[in-house]
Write a protein that holds these residues in place. Structure first.
Motif, mmCIF file in Angstrom:
data_model
loop_
_atom_site.group_PDB
_atom_site.id
_atom_site.type_symbol
_atom_site.label_atom_id
_atom_site.label_comp_id
_atom_site.label_asym_id
_atom_site.label_seq_id
_atom_site.Cartn_x
_atom_site.Cartn_y
_atom_site.Cartn_z
ATOM 1 N N SER A 55 0.980 -1.208 0.128
ATOM 2 C CA SER A 55 -0.509 -0.244 -0.071
ATOM 3 C C SER A 55 0.821 1.493 0.150
ATOM 4 O O SER A 55 0.569 2.139 -0.800
ATOM 5 C CB SER A 55 -1.418 -0.414 1.170
ATOM 6 O OG SER A 55 -1.342 1.574 1.091
ATOM 7 N N GLY A 56 2.062 1.020 0.833
ATOM 8 C CA GLY A 56 3.167 2.813 0.619
ATOM 9 C C GLY A 56 3.463 2.076 -0.728
ATOM 10 O O GLY A 56 3.378 3.436 -0.768
ATOM 11 N N PHE A 57 4.207 1.803 -0.980
ATOM 12 C CA PHE A 57 4.995 1.674 -2.489
ATOM 13 C C PHE A 57 3.314 2.241 -2.777
ATOM 14 O O PHE A 57 4.246 3.321 -4.777
ATOM 15 C CB PHE A 57 5.139 0.257 -3.051
ATOM 16 C CG PHE A 57 5.342 0.149 -4.143
ATOM 17 C CD1 PHE A 57 6.774 0.551 -4.580
ATOM 18 C CD2 PHE A 57 5.348 -0.285 -5.091
ATOM 19 C CE1 PHE A 57 6.937 0.687 -6.130
ATOM 20 C CE2 PHE A 57 5.449 0.247 -6.562
ATOM 21 C CZ PHE A 57 6.398 -0.084 -7.266
ATOM 22 N N ALA A 58 2.171 1.715 -3.474
ATOM 23 C CA ALA A 58 1.254 2.482 -4.259
ATOM 24 C C ALA A 58 1.392 3.696 -4.147
ATOM 25 O O ALA A 58 0.855 4.404 -5.411
ATOM 26 C CB ALA A 58 0.217 1.371 -4.725
ATOM 27 N N THR A 59 1.004 4.196 -2.605
ATOM 28 C CA THR A 59 0.419 5.802 -2.354
ATOM 29 C C THR A 59 1.592 6.760 -2.731
ATOM 30 O O THR A 59 1.195 7.381 -2.710
ATOM 31 C CB THR A 59 0.398 5.876 -0.626
ATOM 32 O OG1 THR A 59 -0.671 4.317 -0.871
ATOM 33 C CG2 THR A 59 -0.041 7.420 -0.378
ATOM 34 N N THR A 60 3.659 6.001 -3.220
ATOM 35 C CA THR A 60 4.194 6.836 -2.699
ATOM 36 C C THR A 60 4.459 7.308 -4.387
ATOM 37 O O THR A 60 3.986 8.180 -4.985
ATOM 38 C CB THR A 60 5.604 6.336 -2.842
ATOM 39 O OG1 THR A 60 5.124 6.075 -1.031
ATOM 40 C CG2 THR A 60 6.714 6.973 -3.368
ATOM 41 N N GLY A 104 -0.185 7.032 -12.166
ATOM 42 C CA GLY A 104 -0.726 7.506 -11.221
ATOM 43 C C GLY A 104 -1.830 8.013 -11.235
ATOM 44 O O GLY A 104 -2.864 7.539 -10.495
ATOM 45 N N TYR A 105 -1.791 8.668 -11.851
ATOM 46 C CA TYR A 105 -2.956 9.371 -12.647
ATOM 47 C C TYR A 105 -4.880 8.152 -11.957
ATOM 48 O O TYR A 105 -5.844 8.816 -11.765
ATOM 49 C CB TYR A 105 -3.196 10.238 -13.442
ATOM 50 C CG TYR A 105 -2.327 11.821 -13.251
ATOM 51 C CD1 TYR A 105 -3.313 12.530 -12.564
ATOM 52 C CD2 TYR A 105 -1.101 12.364 -13.385
ATOM 53 C CE1 TYR A 105 -3.483 14.172 -12.438
ATOM 54 C CE2 TYR A 105 -1.304 13.080 -13.039
ATOM 55 C CZ TYR A 105 -1.548 14.331 -12.259
ATOM 56 O OH TYR A 105 -1.585 15.739 -12.233
ATOM 57 N N LEU A 106 -4.134 7.475 -12.910
ATOM 58 C CA LEU A 106 -5.680 6.055 -13.809
ATOM 59 C C LEU A 106 -5.733 5.965 -12.568
ATOM 60 O O LEU A 106 -6.720 5.252 -11.738
ATOM 61 C CB LEU A 106 -5.098 5.436 -14.276
ATOM 62 C CG LEU A 106 -4.845 5.807 -15.762
ATOM 63 C CD1 LEU A 106 -4.681 4.582 -16.738
ATOM 64 C CD2 LEU A 106 -6.521 6.060 -16.169
ATOM 65 N N ALA A 107 -4.626 5.416 -11.556
ATOM 66 C CA ALA A 107 -4.797 4.567 -9.585
ATOM 67 C C ALA A 107 -5.907 4.937 -9.105
ATOM 68 O O ALA A 107 -6.591 5.165 -8.257
ATOM 69 C CB ALA A 107 -3.251 4.619 -9.474
#
Length: 221
Positions: A55-60, A104-107
């Motif tokens: 989750s931290g990787f994705a959020t970063t 990033g934007y699509l996520a």
């Protein structure tokens, strides 16, 4: 006093080369979107996983993509990683930079779409014997992509326009790069960039109109 003499014939004679550049522009944009959608789905699953590291990787990733200039991301793909001995072509650097931005934007768009889908649908899938991944794949994912379809179209338009940043890392085969090279040869700045602007406009309008037609056909109910 205004003394500029328009010479559209010189610019129009270079139109075939500019159209070839437009094909490269579309190729980069399409590839960056396809890869970006796949990465965005993975990032979305990471953020839902409950695993703090994932989750931290994705959020970063999302925070960097959405809160730093696209030019910075392309520069890092070309010049930044070159510091570690990894040298990429301008084409690959541009593709990686735009893909990173798209993902990033699509996520984030997907995260917003998930909020519109009731959690009860996942629980219903689990009650039928589906795994959590299976419920996401067959129940949640199709709805998420449907809700995000038009925002994805906007991101595709943005990807087309972002390709013009490739000139900063030496990209000269896309529409903007070809136009820049032709301008250096002919000095027909206004004519060449006016034609390039029209081509960009026609591409983006074609994308938005096609998306509306597709949405009207696929999402009638």
């Amino acid at each position: 006093m205004f003394s500029y003499t328009f010479q559209w014939n010189q610019a129009l004679a270079r139109l075939p080369r500019m159209l070839d550049g437009a094909l490269v522009t579309m190729q980069i944009a399409i590839l960056s979107m396809v890869i970006g959608v796949v990465l965005a789905i993975i990032l979305t699953m990471f953020r839902r996983s409950g695993n703090r590291a994932l989750s931290g990787f994705a959020t970063t990733w999302v925070e960097i993509a959405r809160n730093t200039p696209a030019l910075f991301q392309i520069y890092m793909a070309h010049f930044g990683i070159a510091s570690f001995g990894i040298h990429l072509s301008p084409y690959m650097s541009l593709l990686i930079g735009i893909t990173f931005n798209n993902a990033g934007y699509l996520a984030e768009n997907f995260r917003g779409a998930l909020k519109a889908i009731p959690d009860t649908q996942t629980r219903a899938g689990r009650s039928l014997g589906m795994s959590e991944i299976g419920a996401f794949r067959y129940i949640i994912l199709p709805q998420m992509l449907r809700i995000s379809f038009l925002p994805m179209t906007n991101q595709m338009v943005w990807a087309i326009l972002m390709t013009s940043l490739g000139v900063t890392v030496g990209m000269n085969t896309d529409l903007y790069g070809v136009t820049q090279d032709l301008n250096a040869l002919t000095f027909r700045t206004f004519e060449l960039f006016a034609i390039a602007a029209v081509i960009f406009y026609l591409i983006t309008k074609a994308i938005t109109l096609s998306a509306r037609l597709i949405a009207a056909r696929l999402f009638r109910y």
